[in-house]
Write a protein that holds these residues in place. Structure first.
Motif, short mmCIF file in Angstrom:
data_model
loop_
_atom_site.label_atom_id
_atom_site.label_comp_id
_atom_site.label_asym_id
_atom_site.label_seq_id
_atom_site.Cartn_x
_atom_site.Cartn_y
_atom_site.Cartn_z
N GLU A 123 0.83 -1.21 0.00
CA GLU A 123 0.00 0.00 0.00
C GLU A 123 0.86 1.25 0.00
OE1 GLU A 123 -2.26 3.37 1.15
OE2 GLU A 123 -0.86 2.47 2.55
N ARG A 124 1.96 1.22 0.73
CA ARG A 124 2.83 2.40 0.77
C ARG A 124 3.54 2.59 -0.57
NH1 ARG A 124 5.07 2.44 6.98
NH2 ARG A 124 6.03 4.41 6.35
N LEU A 125 3.87 1.48 -1.23
CA LEU A 125 4.46 1.57 -2.56
C LEU A 125 3.44 2.15 -3.55
CD1 LEU A 125 6.47 0.92 -4.86
CD2 LEU A 125 5.61 -1.43 -4.83
N LEU A 126 2.23 1.63 -3.51
CA LEU A 126 1.19 2.13 -4.43
C LEU A 126 0.97 3.62 -4.22
CD1 LEU A 126 -1.00 1.53 -6.59
CD2 LEU A 126 -2.61 1.19 -4.69
N ARG A 127 0.89 4.01 -2.96
CA ARG A 127 0.66 5.43 -2.66
C ARG A 127 1.81 6.29 -3.20
NH1 ARG A 127 0.30 8.54 3.10
NH2 ARG A 127 2.28 7.48 3.46
N ALA A 128 3.03 5.78 -3.10
CA ALA A 128 4.19 6.55 -3.54
C ALA A 128 4.24 6.73 -5.05
CB ALA A 128 5.48 5.88 -3.05
N ILE A 129 3.71 5.74 -5.81
CA ILE A 129 3.81 5.84 -7.27
C ILE A 129 2.47 6.18 -7.89
CG2 ILE A 129 5.74 4.23 -7.46
CD1 ILE A 129 3.73 2.06 -8.32
N TYR A 130 1.43 6.31 -7.08
CA TYR A 130 0.10 6.50 -7.65
C TYR A 130 -0.06 7.86 -8.32
CZ TYR A 130 -4.79 6.73 -8.60
OH TYR A 130 -5.97 6.86 -9.26
N ALA A 131 -0.61 7.84 -9.53
CA ALA A 131 -1.02 9.06 -10.23
C ALA A 131 -2.21 8.65 -11.09
CB ALA A 131 0.11 9.62 -11.09
#
Ligand SMILES: *[C@@H]1O[C@H](CO)[C@@H](O)[C@H](O)[C@H]1NC(C)=O
Ligand SMILES: *[C@@H]1O[C@H](CO)[C@@H](O)[C@H](O)[C@H]1NC(C)=O
Ligand SMILES: *[C@@H]1O[C@H](CO)[C@@H](O)[C@H](O)[C@H]1NC(C)=O
Length: 430
Positions: free
Chosen positions: A141-149
Motif C-alpha cells: 500500500e505504501r508503494l502504491l501510494r508513492a507511485i500513484y497518479a
C-alpha cells in the motif's frame, strides 16, 4: 515554477474533488488570491503533504538528519526500530485495509493519495506498472501510494498461494481506484521458475489491453520503493529517447547451466530433471540480466506478438530463473523497439541501467576498493540482498535508479517513512 503558479494551475483539478476539505482549500485560495505569499497557500497543500502530525509512530524521527547521514541520529533511529514496542506499533493487520477501504473517498483522503495529475508533462506521459506481490500488505500500500497518479495504470498480481487476508486486503485497496486492477489470470509463483515471468506477462497483456496511451512499462514487486517522484521518472524515461533500460550483459559461464539443463516444478519447488536442453531458437544469444525492467510500449507489444519471441518464451519455460535472462535477451534482439545491438560494447549493468538498485552482499565494500560496487548494507541481508535501513538512504537518493529493492516495513519502517516524506515534499514543491 513558483508555488503560487502551481496552485493556480491545480485549482481546476481541486474543483473535481468533493467534500469539506476541498471547501476549505477553495476558501483559502479565495482568501489568498490577492496576496502572492499569503500563508494560506501553505494550508492548501497541507492535506497532500505528509507531516509529522499525521500520527504515524515513525514521526518521532528526524528525516532531514537521516537523509543527511547524521551518524548520531542514524544510531538513535536504528535502536528505536529494534524495540519491541515500536515494532508492534508499526504493524498493520490486513483486516485494517479491508475496513479502511469500505469508504474509498475517506481512505484516499486520509492516506493523501494524489488524485489529479501534478503537471501537464506527467499527464501527457502515462506509465503502466505491473506489481507482483505475495505478502506484506503494508509495503504494497505504501508503494502504491508513492507511485500513484491518476493518469497511470496499475496491474496487481497477487500470488495464488497468498493468504486469503492478503488477497482480500489488496483487492479492497485496488477497488478504490479505477486505474488500478487485479490481473485477470493470476498464477502460482515458484521461486526461480517460469511462473514468476508468467505473472509479469499476464500483467503486460492486461495493461496493453487496458489502455492505448501509456508510454513505458515498469515492473515492480511488493518490496520495491521509488527513489524518484513521478515527474522525475517521466523525465528520466523521456531522456532515454525511446530506449529500454535494464541489465543486459554477456552470460557468465557459471550461469550457463541455467539454460542448458531442463527444470521442472515438483511440490512447488524448481528441480533439475538431469536432461539437456536444445539451444535457444534461432540461435539467439542468451544474455544475463534481472527481473526488473523499464521498457517502452513497443517492447511489450513484441513480447506479446512477435513470433520469434513467442518461440523463445516457449523454449524458456523449463529453464532456471528465466526472469534473469529473458528480458535481457529480448532487449538485444534486432527489431525490438528500444533494444540494443547484441555486441558486448552495448552491455548494460544493473548500475548503468536505471531500472533497479539492488545491493548484493558480495559487491558491497568501502569506496575506493576495486571490487566494491556500493557501500555496505545498513540493514539486513535476505538471500544475500540488502533490506535497506535508514543508513542506506543518503547514498541511495543520489543514484539515478528509478526504484530500489528491497524495503521491508517489518525491518525498517523508518527508511520507507523518510523516503515517502522526501518524495512527497519534492513532488509538491518542484
Ligand atoms: C532535524 O535535523 C536537522 C538537520 O540536522 C536540524 O537542522 C533540525 O533542527 C532537526 N530537527 C529537530 C526537530 O530536531
Ligand atoms: C472498522 O471501521 C470502523 C469505522 O470505520 C471502526 O469503528 C472499527 O474500529 C474498525 N475496525 C477495525 C478492526 O479496524
Ligand atoms: C481486451 O479487453 C477486451 C474487453 O475487456 C476483451 O474483450 C479482449 O478479449 C481483450 N483482448 C486481449 C488481447 O486480451
Amino acid at each position: 515554477m513558483s508555488l503560487t503558479r502551481k496552485l493556480r494551475r491545480l485549482q481546476p483539478h481541486l474543483l473535481r474533488v468533493t467534500g469539506i476539505l476541498v471547501s476549505l482549500c477553495m476558501l483559502s485560495l479565495l482568501i489568498a488570491s490577492s496576496v502572492d505569499w499569503d500563508p494560506a497557500y501553505r494550508f492548501t497543500y497541507s492535506w497532500l503533504e505528509y507531516t509529522d502530525a499525521d500520527g504515524s509512530p515513525e514521526a518521532v524521527c528526524n528525516c532531514s538528519a537521516i537523509l543527511q547521514g547524521d551518524d548520531q541520529v542514524l544510531e538513535h533511529t536504528k535502536l528505536l526500530t529494534f524495540t519491541k514496542d515500536f515494532k508492534k506499533r508499526v504493524q498493520i493487520p490486513d483486516e485494517y485495509y479491508i475496513n479502511a477501504t469500505q469508504d474509498c473517498r475517506k481512505f484516499k483522503l486520509s492516506r493523501k493519495y494524489i488524485t489529479f495529475p501534478l503537471s501537464e508533462e506527467e499527464d501527457n506521459f502515462p506509465l503502466a506498472y505491473s506489481m507482483v506481490v505475495h505478502h506484506k500488505v503494508q509495503n504494497f500500500e505504501r508503494l502504491l501510494r508513492a507511485i500513484y497518479a491518476p493518469q497511470n495504470v496499475y496491474c496487481v498480481h497477487v500470488d495464488k498461494k497468498a493468504k486469503d487476508s492478503v488477497f482480500a486486503a489488496i483487492m479492497a485497496i485496488t477497488s478504490c481506484f479505477p486505474n488500478v486492477f487485479m490481473v485477470s489470470r493470476p498464477v502460482d509463483v515458484v521461486y526461480a521458475a517460469w511462473p514468476r515471468v508468467q505473472a509479469d506477462l499476464n500483467c503486460m497483456a492486461d495493461l496493453y489491453n487496458a489502455s492505448t496511451t501509456w508510454k513505458y512499462f515498469i515492473n515492480l514487486c511488493g518490496q520495491d520503493f521509488p527513489l524518484k517522484t513521478n515527474l522525475e521518472i517521466v523525465r528520466s524515461l523521456r531522456s532515454l529517447n525511446g530506449k529500454n533500460s535494464m541489465e543486459s550483459e554477456q552470460m557468465p559461464s557459471g550461469k550457463k547451466w541455467r539454460v542448458e539443463r531442463a527444470q521442472r516444478i515438483v511440490d512447488g519447488q524448481i528441480q533439475d530433471t538431469g536432461q539437456t536442453k536444445s539451444p535457444a531458437p534461432f540461435n539467439l544469444p542468451i544474455m544475463s540480466g534481472n527481473a526488473y525492467i523499464v521498457v517502452n510500449r513497443g517492447y511489450v507489444r513484441s513480447v506479446l506478438e512477435d513470433s520469434q519471441i513467442l518461440a523463445l518464451i516457449e523454449w524458456a519455460k523449463d529453464t532456471y530463473s528465466p526472469d534473469e535472462f529473458l528480458w535481457a535477451t529480448i532487449q538485444r534482439m534486432p527489431h525490438v523497439p528500444g533494444s540494443l545491438w547484441p555486441s558486448a560494447k552495448y552491455d548494460q549493468t544493473d548500475m548503468t541501467a536505471i531500472a533497479r538498485l539492488v545491493k548484493w552482499a558480495w559487491h558491497e565494500g568501502s569506496e575506493g576498493l576495486l571490487e566494491a560496487v556500493y557501500p555496505v548494507c545498513h540493514g539486513n541481508h535476505v538471500r544475500s540482498i540488502c533490506v535497506y535501513g535508514v543508513g542506506d538512504l543518503q547514498w541511495m537518493i543520489g543514484q539515478h535508479h528509478l526504484f530500489a529493492n528491497k524495503f521491508d516495513t517489518d525491518m525498517d519502517p523508518i527508511a520507507i517513512y523518510c523516503l515517502e516524506k522526501y518524495l512527497r515534499h519534492k513532488a509538491l514543491s518542484s
